[in-house]
Design a protein around this motif. Structure first.
Motif, PDB file in Angstrom:
ATOM      1  N   SER A 242       0.847  -1.191   0.000  1.00 55.51           N
ATOM      2  CA  SER A 242       0.000   0.000   0.000  1.00 55.51           C
ATOM      3  C   SER A 242       0.886   1.246   0.000  1.00 55.51           C
ATOM      4  O   SER A 242       2.103   1.165   0.221  1.00 55.51           O
ATOM      5  CB  SER A 242      -0.893   0.017   1.237  1.00 55.51           C
ATOM      6  N   GLU A 243       0.252   2.408  -0.221  1.00 59.49           N
ATOM      7  CA  GLU A 243       0.988   3.665  -0.133  1.00 59.49           C
ATOM      8  C   GLU A 243       1.619   3.806   1.253  1.00 59.49           C
ATOM      9  O   GLU A 243       2.739   4.279   1.383  1.00 59.49           O
ATOM     10  CB  GLU A 243       0.059   4.857  -0.405  1.00 59.49           C
ATOM     11  N   GLU A 244       0.881   3.373   2.269  1.00 58.51           N
ATOM     12  CA  GLU A 244       1.385   3.477   3.640  1.00 58.51           C
ATOM     13  C   GLU A 244       2.628   2.599   3.835  1.00 58.51           C
ATOM     14  O   GLU A 244       3.593   3.009   4.481  1.00 58.51           O
ATOM     15  CB  GLU A 244       0.294   3.075   4.634  1.00 58.51           C
ATOM     16  N   ASP A 245       2.612   1.401   3.246  1.00 61.44           N
ATOM     17  CA  ASP A 245       3.793   0.524   3.326  1.00 61.44           C
ATOM     18  C   ASP A 245       5.010   1.218   2.719  1.00 61.44           C
ATOM     19  O   ASP A 245       6.115   1.181   3.277  1.00 61.44           O
ATOM     20  CB  ASP A 245       3.548  -0.787   2.565  1.00 61.44           C
TER      21      ASP A 245
ATOM     22  N   ARG B 148       5.447   4.438   2.192  1.00 63.84           N
ATOM     23  CA  ARG B 148       5.810   5.622   2.968  1.00 63.84           C
ATOM     24  C   ARG B 148       6.671   5.218   4.169  1.00 63.84           C
ATOM     25  O   ARG B 148       7.686   5.848   4.461  1.00 63.84           O
ATOM     26  CB  ARG B 148       4.546   6.349   3.420  1.00 63.84           C
ATOM     27  N   GLU B 149       6.262   4.136   4.849  1.00 62.63           N
ATOM     28  CA  GLU B 149       7.040   3.642   5.992  1.00 62.63           C
ATOM     29  C   GLU B 149       8.415   3.151   5.554  1.00 62.63           C
ATOM     30  O   GLU B 149       9.412   3.337   6.258  1.00 62.63           O
ATOM     31  CB  GLU B 149       6.281   2.525   6.704  1.00 62.63           C
ATOM     32  N   PHE B 150       8.460   2.514   4.378  1.00 63.16           N
ATOM     33  CA  PHE B 150       9.720   1.968   3.873  1.00 63.16           C
ATOM     34  C   PHE B 150      10.725   3.087   3.573  1.00 63.16           C
ATOM     35  O   PHE B 150      11.902   2.963   3.837  1.00 63.16           O
ATOM     36  CB  PHE B 150       9.433   1.154   2.610  1.00 63.16           C
TER      37      PHE B 150
ATOM     38  N   GLU C 162      10.417   6.460   4.626  1.00 69.33           N
ATOM     39  CA  GLU C 162      10.352   7.658   5.470  1.00 69.33           C
ATOM     40  C   GLU C 162      11.678   8.005   6.146  1.00 69.33           C
ATOM     41  O   GLU C 162      11.942   9.185   6.404  1.00 69.33           O
ATOM     42  CB  GLU C 162       9.228   7.535   6.509  1.00 69.33           C
ATOM     43  N   ASP C 163      12.507   7.009   6.417  1.00 69.42           N
ATOM     44  CA  ASP C 163      13.792   7.291   7.056  1.00 69.42           C
ATOM     45  C   ASP C 163      14.794   7.941   6.104  1.00 69.42           C
ATOM     46  O   ASP C 163      15.835   8.429   6.542  1.00 69.42           O
ATOM     47  CB  ASP C 163      14.404   6.016   7.636  1.00 69.42           C
TER      48      ASP C 163
ATOM     49  N   LEU D 259      11.032  -5.544   0.436  1.00 68.99           N
ATOM     50  CA  LEU D 259       9.851  -4.767   0.814  1.00 68.99           C
ATOM     51  C   LEU D 259       8.682  -5.737   0.829  1.00 68.99           C
ATOM     52  O   LEU D 259       8.352  -6.340  -0.183  1.00 68.99           O
ATOM     53  CB  LEU D 259       9.604  -3.642  -0.196  1.00 68.99           C
ATOM     54  N   LYS D 260       8.087  -5.934   1.996  1.00 64.90           N
ATOM     55  CA  LYS D 260       6.965  -6.863   2.111  1.00 64.90           C
ATOM     56  C   LYS D 260       7.345  -8.252   1.588  1.00 64.90           C
ATOM     57  O   LYS D 260       6.546  -8.924   0.958  1.00 64.90           O
ATOM     58  CB  LYS D 260       5.746  -6.332   1.363  1.00 64.90           C
TER      59      LYS D 260
END
Length: 86
Positions: free
Chosen positions: A16-19, A21-23, A25-26, A69-70
């Motif tokens: 998802s977009e949230e996944d 973004r979390e991936f 964000e750092d 990723l996932k």
């Protein structure tokens, strides 16, 4: 400094977009994140575009190349700049 964007291919179908973004964000400030979907469905096309606010964030994102990723491995991101310089 001018930011830029990276393309991430081989994105898992259930991401998802949230996944994403979390991936990422750092890496730094994310200005925009696009996860294109097939017309008329929720099925993603398998790639994403992530726009960062700084060049440093783009460099950091490129260091994530081939990180899982996932549970699936991402292919090589391609770096692009907004200002037209390579």
């Amino acid at each position: 400094g001018v930011g830029g964007w990276v393309g991430s291919s081989n994105v898992p179908p259930l991401a998802s977009e949230e996944d994403l973004r979390e991936f990422f964000e750092d890496c730094g400030t994310i200005l925009e994140l696009a996860l294109p979907r097939k017309k008329g469905t929720d099925e993603i096309k398998g790639f994403a575009i992530v726009v960062f606010g700084t060049e440093a964030a783009v460099v950091n994102a490129l260091k994530l190349d081939k990180d899982p990723l996932k549970g699936q491995v991402r292919q090589t991101p391609r770096q692009h700049h907004h200002d037209g310089h390579a």
